[in-house]
Design an enzyme around this catalytic site. Structure first.
Site, PDB file in Angstrom:
ATOM      1  CB  CYS A 154       2.240 -14.352   1.200  1.00  0.00           C
ATOM      2  SG  CYS A 154       2.558 -13.932  -0.526  1.00  0.00           S
ATOM      3  CG  HIS A 204      -0.052 -17.833  -1.970  1.00  0.00           C
ATOM      4  ND1 HIS A 204       0.885 -16.848  -1.765  1.00  0.00           N
ATOM      5  CD2 HIS A 204       0.590 -19.008  -1.768  1.00  0.00           C
ATOM      6  CE1 HIS A 204       2.038 -17.396  -1.439  1.00  0.00           C
ATOM      7  NE2 HIS A 204       1.895 -18.716  -1.428  1.00  0.00           N
ATOM      8  CG  HIS A 229       7.203 -12.267  -8.468  1.00  0.00           C
ATOM      9  ND1 HIS A 229       7.306 -13.155  -7.425  1.00  0.00           N
ATOM     10  CD2 HIS A 229       8.463 -11.801  -8.693  1.00  0.00           C
ATOM     11  CE1 HIS A 229       8.561 -13.224  -7.032  1.00  0.00           C
ATOM     12  NE2 HIS A 229       9.290 -12.421  -7.792  1.00  0.00           N
TER      13      HIS A 229
HETATM   14  P1  AMP Z   1      12.249 -12.216  -6.820  1.00  0.00           P
HETATM   15  O1  AMP Z   1      13.635 -11.993  -6.293  1.00  0.00           O
HETATM   16  O2  AMP Z   1      12.198 -12.717  -8.232  1.00  0.00           O
HETATM   17  O3  AMP Z   1      11.435 -13.061  -5.872  1.00  0.00           O
HETATM   18  O4  AMP Z   1      11.579 -10.806  -6.903  1.00  0.00           O
HETATM   19  C1  AMP Z   1      10.935 -10.182  -5.838  1.00  0.00           C
HETATM   20  C2  AMP Z   1      10.789  -8.747  -6.203  1.00  0.00           C
HETATM   21  O5  AMP Z   1       9.823  -8.183  -5.344  1.00  0.00           O
HETATM   22  C3  AMP Z   1      12.084  -7.930  -6.013  1.00  0.00           C
HETATM   23  O6  AMP Z   1      12.439  -7.345  -7.270  1.00  0.00           O
HETATM   24  C4  AMP Z   1      11.701  -6.889  -4.974  1.00  0.00           C
HETATM   25  O7  AMP Z   1      12.301  -5.645  -5.209  1.00  0.00           O
HETATM   26  C5  AMP Z   1      10.189  -6.847  -5.110  1.00  0.00           C
HETATM   27  N1  AMP Z   1       9.470  -6.411  -3.928  1.00  0.00           N
HETATM   28  C6  AMP Z   1       9.607  -6.879  -2.665  1.00  0.00           C
HETATM   29  N2  AMP Z   1       8.752  -6.263  -1.836  1.00  0.00           N
HETATM   30  C7  AMP Z   1       8.047  -5.381  -2.597  1.00  0.00           C
HETATM   31  C8  AMP Z   1       7.012  -4.450  -2.329  1.00  0.00           C
HETATM   32  N3  AMP Z   1       6.508  -4.266  -1.103  1.00  0.00           N
HETATM   33  N4  AMP Z   1       6.523  -3.706  -3.357  1.00  0.00           N
HETATM   34  C9  AMP Z   1       7.021  -3.863  -4.605  1.00  0.00           C
HETATM   35  N5  AMP Z   1       7.983  -4.737  -4.922  1.00  0.00           N
HETATM   36  C10 AMP Z   1       8.502  -5.489  -3.937  1.00  0.00           C
END
Ligand code: AMP
Length: 111
Positions: free
Chosen positions: A3, A45, A98
């Site tokens: 994850c 988690h 999140h």
């Molecule tokens: P969701 O599509 O609602 O699951 O949102 C996931 C979010 O996580 C997206 O907006 C991505 O840009 C963000 N994301 C993915 N990997 C990272 C990372 N390593 N650091 C910061 N944000 C991330």
């Protein structure tokens, strides 16, 4: 467990931290969709909103962290949008709960 947000919480992958306490980590989204785009992530988690179950404290902890982020990023007064995507149809790409905190611009009234 593979994850990415657990790895960020564990410090194995870097993040641009905005706020942290015992229960929640908040960091800038890597692909921002607004001038301010912060993710508020519970350290325990939890796959998504449905998996929170009866852990009402978790939602309170996240809400507290969102307030702290809003104050720190100076968006408390003008307001901001929060988004929680759940599952495939909800557009969730990271399966660790999140809250997106989006601000720094005026959104329309539509979803
Ligand atoms: P969701 O599509 O609602 O699951 O949102 C996931 C979010 O996580 C997206 O907006 C991505 O840009 C963000 N994301 C993915 N990997 C990272 C990372 N390593 N650091 C910061 N944000 C991330």
């Amino acid at each position: 467990m593979d994850c990415i947000f657990c790895k960020i919480i564990a410090g194995e992958i870097p993040c641009d931290k905005v706020y942290e306490d015992e229960k929640v980590l908040c960091f800038n989204d890597i692909a921002p969709k607004a001038p301010i785009h912060v993710l508020a992530v519970p350290k325990k988690h939890t796959a998504n909103l449905l998996e929170v179950g009866d852990d009402k404290e978790m939602l309170n902890d996240i809400n507290y962290a969102i307030k702290k982020v809003a104050e720190k990023m100076n968006i408390a007064e003008n307001g901001f949008k929060t988004v929680i995507n759940t599952g495939t149809d909800g557009g969730q790409s990271v399966n660790h709960l999140h809250f997106h905190i989006l601000g720094g611009k005026k959104f329309g009234e539509d979803l």
